[in-house]
Design an enzyme around this catalytic site. Sequence first.
Site, PDB file in Angstrom:
ATOM      1  N   ARG A 291       0.820  -1.221   0.000  1.00 20.83           N
ATOM      2  CA  ARG A 291       0.000   0.000   0.000  1.00 20.83           C
ATOM      3  C   ARG A 291       0.853   1.270   0.000  1.00 20.83           C
ATOM      4  O   ARG A 291       0.503   2.269   0.642  1.00 20.83           O
ATOM      5  CB  ARG A 291      -0.943   0.041   1.212  1.00 20.83           C
TER       6      ARG A 291
ATOM      7  N   SER B  68     -10.786  -0.471   2.734  1.00 21.68           N
ATOM      8  CA  SER B  68     -10.012  -0.500   3.985  1.00 21.68           C
ATOM      9  C   SER B  68      -9.641   0.919   4.408  1.00 21.68           C
ATOM     10  O   SER B  68      -9.054   1.660   3.622  1.00 21.68           O
ATOM     11  CB  SER B  68      -8.711  -1.272   3.785  1.00 21.68           C
TER      12      SER B  68
ATOM     13  N   GLU C 262      -5.262   4.617   5.605  1.00 22.42           N
ATOM     14  CA  GLU C 262      -4.856   4.232   4.257  1.00 22.42           C
ATOM     15  C   GLU C 262      -5.244   5.258   3.178  1.00 22.42           C
ATOM     16  O   GLU C 262      -4.407   5.590   2.333  1.00 22.42           O
ATOM     17  CB  GLU C 262      -5.457   2.846   3.973  1.00 22.42           C
TER      18      GLU C 262
HETATM   19  N1  EPU Z   1     -10.942  -9.759  10.363  1.00 27.93           N
HETATM   20  C1  EPU Z   1     -11.580  -9.668  11.581  1.00 27.93           C
HETATM   21  N2  EPU Z   1     -12.550  -8.717  11.731  1.00 27.93           N
HETATM   22  C2  EPU Z   1     -12.885  -7.878  10.726  1.00 27.93           C
HETATM   23  C3  EPU Z   1     -12.221  -7.978   9.487  1.00 27.93           C
HETATM   24  C4  EPU Z   1     -11.255  -8.933   9.318  1.00 27.93           C
HETATM   25  O1  EPU Z   1     -11.305 -10.405  12.505  1.00 27.93           O
HETATM   26  O2  EPU Z   1     -13.796  -7.069  10.941  1.00 27.93           O
HETATM   27  C5  EPU Z   1      -9.929 -10.824  10.170  1.00 27.93           C
HETATM   28  C6  EPU Z   1     -10.458 -11.952   9.283  1.00 27.93           C
HETATM   29  O3  EPU Z   1     -11.137 -12.884  10.016  1.00 27.93           O
HETATM   30  C7  EPU Z   1      -9.178 -12.512   8.707  1.00 27.93           C
HETATM   31  C8  EPU Z   1      -8.276 -11.315   8.623  1.00 27.93           C
HETATM   32  O4  EPU Z   1      -8.836 -10.306   9.435  1.00 27.93           O
HETATM   33  O5  EPU Z   1      -8.589 -13.425   9.604  1.00 27.93           O
HETATM   34  C9  EPU Z   1      -8.058 -10.822   7.210  1.00 27.93           C
HETATM   35  O6  EPU Z   1      -9.295 -10.438   6.646  1.00 27.93           O
HETATM   36  P1  EPU Z   1      -9.490 -10.325   5.077  1.00 27.93           P
HETATM   37  O7  EPU Z   1      -8.957 -11.517   4.399  1.00 27.93           O
HETATM   38  O8  EPU Z   1     -10.892  -9.936   4.828  1.00 27.93           O
HETATM   39  O9  EPU Z   1      -8.513  -9.171   4.633  1.00 27.93           O
HETATM   40  P2  EPU Z   1      -8.200  -7.764   5.264  1.00 27.93           P
HETATM   41  O10 EPU Z   1      -6.856  -7.821   5.898  1.00 27.93           O
HETATM   42  O11 EPU Z   1      -9.341  -7.300   6.094  1.00 27.93           O
HETATM   43  C10 EPU Z   1      -6.961  -6.956   3.088  1.00 27.93           C
HETATM   44  C11 EPU Z   1      -6.928  -5.700   2.261  1.00 27.93           C
HETATM   45  C12 EPU Z   1      -8.180  -5.598   1.404  1.00 27.93           C
HETATM   46  C13 EPU Z   1      -8.200  -6.810   0.469  1.00 27.93           C
HETATM   47  C14 EPU Z   1      -8.199  -8.099   1.335  1.00 27.93           C
HETATM   48  C15 EPU Z   1      -8.077  -9.337   0.499  1.00 27.93           C
HETATM   49  C16 EPU Z   1      -5.638  -4.081   3.511  1.00 27.93           C
HETATM   50  C17 EPU Z   1      -5.650  -2.854   4.352  1.00 27.93           C
HETATM   51  N3  EPU Z   1      -6.822  -4.546   3.131  1.00 27.93           N
HETATM   52  O12 EPU Z   1      -8.094  -6.843   3.958  1.00 27.93           O
HETATM   53  O13 EPU Z   1      -8.073  -4.433   0.598  1.00 27.93           O
HETATM   54  O14 EPU Z   1      -9.348  -6.801  -0.365  1.00 27.93           O
HETATM   55  O15 EPU Z   1      -7.056  -8.076   2.234  1.00 27.93           O
HETATM   56  O16 EPU Z   1      -6.790  -9.452   0.012  1.00 27.93           O
HETATM   57  O17 EPU Z   1      -4.565  -4.581   3.174  1.00 27.93           O
HETATM   58  C18 EPU Z   1      -8.706  -2.143   0.373  1.00 27.93           C
HETATM   59  O18 EPU Z   1      -7.505  -1.874   0.358  1.00 27.93           O
HETATM   60  O19 EPU Z   1      -9.598  -1.256   0.286  1.00 27.93           O
HETATM   61  C19 EPU Z   1      -9.115  -3.526   0.555  1.00 27.93           C
HETATM   62  C20 EPU Z   1     -10.391  -3.853   0.671  1.00 27.93           C
END
Ligand code: EPU
Length: 353
Positions: free
Chosen positions: A169, A242, A346
């Site tokens: 990012r 995000s 972000e």
């Molecule tokens: N999680 C929670 N609670 C929440 C959200 C997530 O416990 O409310 C936990 C999930 O259970 C999981 C972990 O966090 O264990 C990761 O969640 P997820 O796979 O949904 O990914 P993320 O880390 O929340 C990142 C990116 C997203 C991207 C997804 C998929 C960042 C800041 N965000 O989200 O990017 O779509 O991975 O690769 O890196 C964006 O940048 O706008 C965005 C949506």
Amino acid sequence: MSLKIEINKCLQGYNTLALAARAAYFCCVSDHQQIQDALAFAQSKSLAVIPLGAGSNVVLASDVDGLVIYLDLRGVTVKDAVDTAEDSVDVTFQAGEDWHEMVSYSLAQGWYGLENLSLIPGNMGAAAIQNIGAYGVELSDILISLKVVDIESGQLLTLTTEECQFSYRNSVFKQSLKDKCIITEVTLRLSTKPVINLEYPALTHYFDDQLAVPTPSMVSEAVCNIRRSKLPDPNELPNVGSFFKNPVISAVSFKSLERQFEANDVKVPGYVQSGGAVKVPAGWLVEQCQFKGVRQGSAGVHKDQALVLVNYNDSMTGDCGKDILGLAADIQRMVAAKFCIDLDIEPRIYGSL
Ligand code: EPU
């Protein structure tokens, strides 16, 4: 001058948080001459230049001084003929093309590599600024070069991937070139043979019961389904995806975080990075601080995904930008107090608090 400059323009339709901030000056550019005219206008009035794509990664905290240049450059060109040795094709997308439309277009042409990045809101040019990434793929994996216009000199320059200094990012456009240039086009190296990447746990899991290797279209559809199930559609509930970056902490800090939670039998999620540091999902940290579904003024934390802040007020009234940033600050304070982790916002913030 063919360029139309508008004064005191409402930007509500130009940002996916639907914040009703105003731009002192605004214009829409669809070719390079218009960019030059816009830059000359800004220079003649000593205005700051604020390039704007789809507005899917900006928070307009207040009215914006300066000239907002909405980038509507369109077109797709195949730069090199298919390189049979490499099974790849170099495709140049103009900055104003919609990201997801281009993912679908590429799939239809038989150009692969963008499937995991399906349904990301925003335009092609802006994708490079924060090095968009999802489901195991980052833009930096496929970008080979891009073109920018230098805001001060008006010169058109080409930057290679290395010169973009991409990381998670992050890029040179958030660092030394911040506010210094306008990205006008990006060139991506796409494969003419399917490249399937199902490494990301949610994707692996999606295809658990599938015996044959899925096609690129199936992967794209899977990513769309997963995203739709987790992330609110900005057209229905204004948001910028995000709101915080996932923090990367040392292995030692992660160990002590695990210890902090093991008494309650809670497993802390974390992804070990090359070098040993651990990326912790910010959504999990925010959720642990009981912010999921919380609402403060017009701002809220999404009920299913704590990493996404939403704007419940799409009217023209209220201080929604300030509500969003106030809630973000409360979350940052709480996460710092509970976990000693600093969360970085972000999206790019414009205007003042
Ligand atoms: N999680 C929670 N609670 C929440 C959200 C997530 O416990 O409310 C936990 C999930 O259970 C999981 C972990 O966090 O264990 C990761 O969640 P997820 O796979 O949904 O990914 P993320 O880390 O929340 C990142 C990116 C997203 C991207 C997804 C998929 C960042 C800041 N965000 O989200 O990017 O779509 O991975 O690769 O890196 C964006 O940048 O706008 C965005 C949506």
